[in-house]
Design a protein around this motif. Sequence first.
Motif, PDB file in Angstrom:
ATOM      1  N   GLY A  57       0.823  -1.198   0.000  1.00 48.57           N
ATOM      2  CA  GLY A  57       0.000   0.000   0.000  1.00 48.57           C
ATOM      3  C   GLY A  57       0.857   1.247   0.000  1.00 48.57           C
ATOM      4  O   GLY A  57       2.062   1.202  -0.233  1.00 48.57           O
ATOM      5  N   ALA A  58       0.201   2.369   0.266  1.00 50.47           N
ATOM      6  CA  ALA A  58       0.878   3.656   0.303  1.00 50.47           C
ATOM      7  C   ALA A  58       0.113   4.595   1.226  1.00 50.47           C
ATOM      8  O   ALA A  58      -1.104   4.445   1.403  1.00 50.47           O
ATOM      9  N   ASN A  59       0.823   5.540   1.785  1.00 47.29           N
ATOM     10  CA  ASN A  59       0.206   6.464   2.740  1.00 47.29           C
ATOM     11  C   ASN A  59      -0.793   7.422   2.104  1.00 47.29           C
ATOM     12  O   ASN A  59      -1.691   7.915   2.770  1.00 47.29           O
ATOM     13  N   ASP A 106       2.425 -10.208  -8.452  1.00 51.16           N
ATOM     14  CA  ASP A 106       2.020  -8.846  -8.818  1.00 51.16           C
ATOM     15  C   ASP A 106       0.608  -8.481  -8.341  1.00 51.16           C
ATOM     16  O   ASP A 106      -0.236  -8.047  -9.129  1.00 51.16           O
ATOM     17  N   PRO A 107       0.340  -8.628  -7.047  1.00 43.87           N
ATOM     18  CA  PRO A 107      -1.004  -8.324  -6.542  1.00 43.87           C
ATOM     19  C   PRO A 107      -1.399  -6.855  -6.680  1.00 43.87           C
ATOM     20  O   PRO A 107      -2.587  -6.536  -6.626  1.00 43.87           O
ATOM     21  N   ILE A 108      -0.441  -5.966  -6.906  1.00 43.70           N
ATOM     22  CA  ILE A 108      -0.759  -4.540  -6.972  1.00 43.70           C
ATOM     23  C   ILE A 108      -1.213  -4.092  -8.363  1.00 43.70           C
ATOM     24  O   ILE A 108      -1.620  -2.950  -8.540  1.00 43.70           O
ATOM     25  N   ARG A 109      -1.182  -4.981  -9.336  1.00 44.82           N
ATOM     26  CA  ARG A 109      -1.503  -4.557 -10.702  1.00 44.82           C
ATOM     27  C   ARG A 109      -2.941  -4.072 -10.857  1.00 44.82           C
ATOM     28  O   ARG A 109      -3.249  -3.308 -11.768  1.00 44.82           O
ATOM     29  N   LYS A 110      -3.835  -4.480  -9.972  1.00 46.82           N
ATOM     30  CA  LYS A 110      -5.227  -4.035 -10.027  1.00 46.82           C
ATOM     31  C   LYS A 110      -5.535  -3.007  -8.944  1.00 46.82           C
ATOM     32  O   LYS A 110      -6.686  -2.699  -8.688  1.00 46.82           O
ATOM     33  N   GLY A 130      -7.280  -9.450  -8.146  1.00 48.14           N
ATOM     34  CA  GLY A 130      -8.290  -8.659  -8.837  1.00 48.14           C
ATOM     35  C   GLY A 130      -8.734  -7.418  -8.094  1.00 48.14           C
ATOM     36  O   GLY A 130      -9.871  -6.989  -8.245  1.00 48.14           O
ATOM     37  N   GLY A 131      -7.878  -6.863  -7.266  1.00 47.36           N
ATOM     38  CA  GLY A 131      -8.253  -5.663  -6.532  1.00 47.36           C
ATOM     39  C   GLY A 131      -9.290  -5.918  -5.450  1.00 47.36           C
ATOM     40  O   GLY A 131     -10.112  -5.060  -5.148  1.00 47.36           O
TER      41      GLY A 131
END
Length: 153
Positions: A57-59, A106-110, A130-131
Amino acid sequence: MNALRRFTLAALLLGSSIAHAVPDLPPYDEAADARVDLNRALQQAQAQHKNVLVVFGANWCHDCRDLAAKMGGGSLAQHVAERYVVAKVDVARFNKNTDLAKQMGDPIRKGIPAVAVLRADGTLVKATAGGELADARNMGDAQVLKVFEGLAR
């Protein structure tokens, strides 16, 4: 007396505004070395006989912050603490630690937040694809828990 009431009301409103203006601590350490943190989590998981829950994630991401808050208290926090060692990985604006995400499918691709479950030996059990957590701010603990349980199998 009327002026005193207005002053008191103004002071209360100002105090309330200041209290809400204090930011929460960011859930992702932007200066952290994600690989070091992940290795530390894997060592802990081996010692505690648990899996590792890698949370990307990101802040700046509201859903990431909301997921972190949900994981920090309540029934979801208890579930996570009993089963996982958590490693948070900051992906910034999708330009940081993406190589690590790719190693985990690559779970972040969605979108983010995204998670991967690793065994204590570092092998991937499963990752979001899938997000599934991209709307974390509108998900209840039970919905998030369902995603986590689906990844643990």
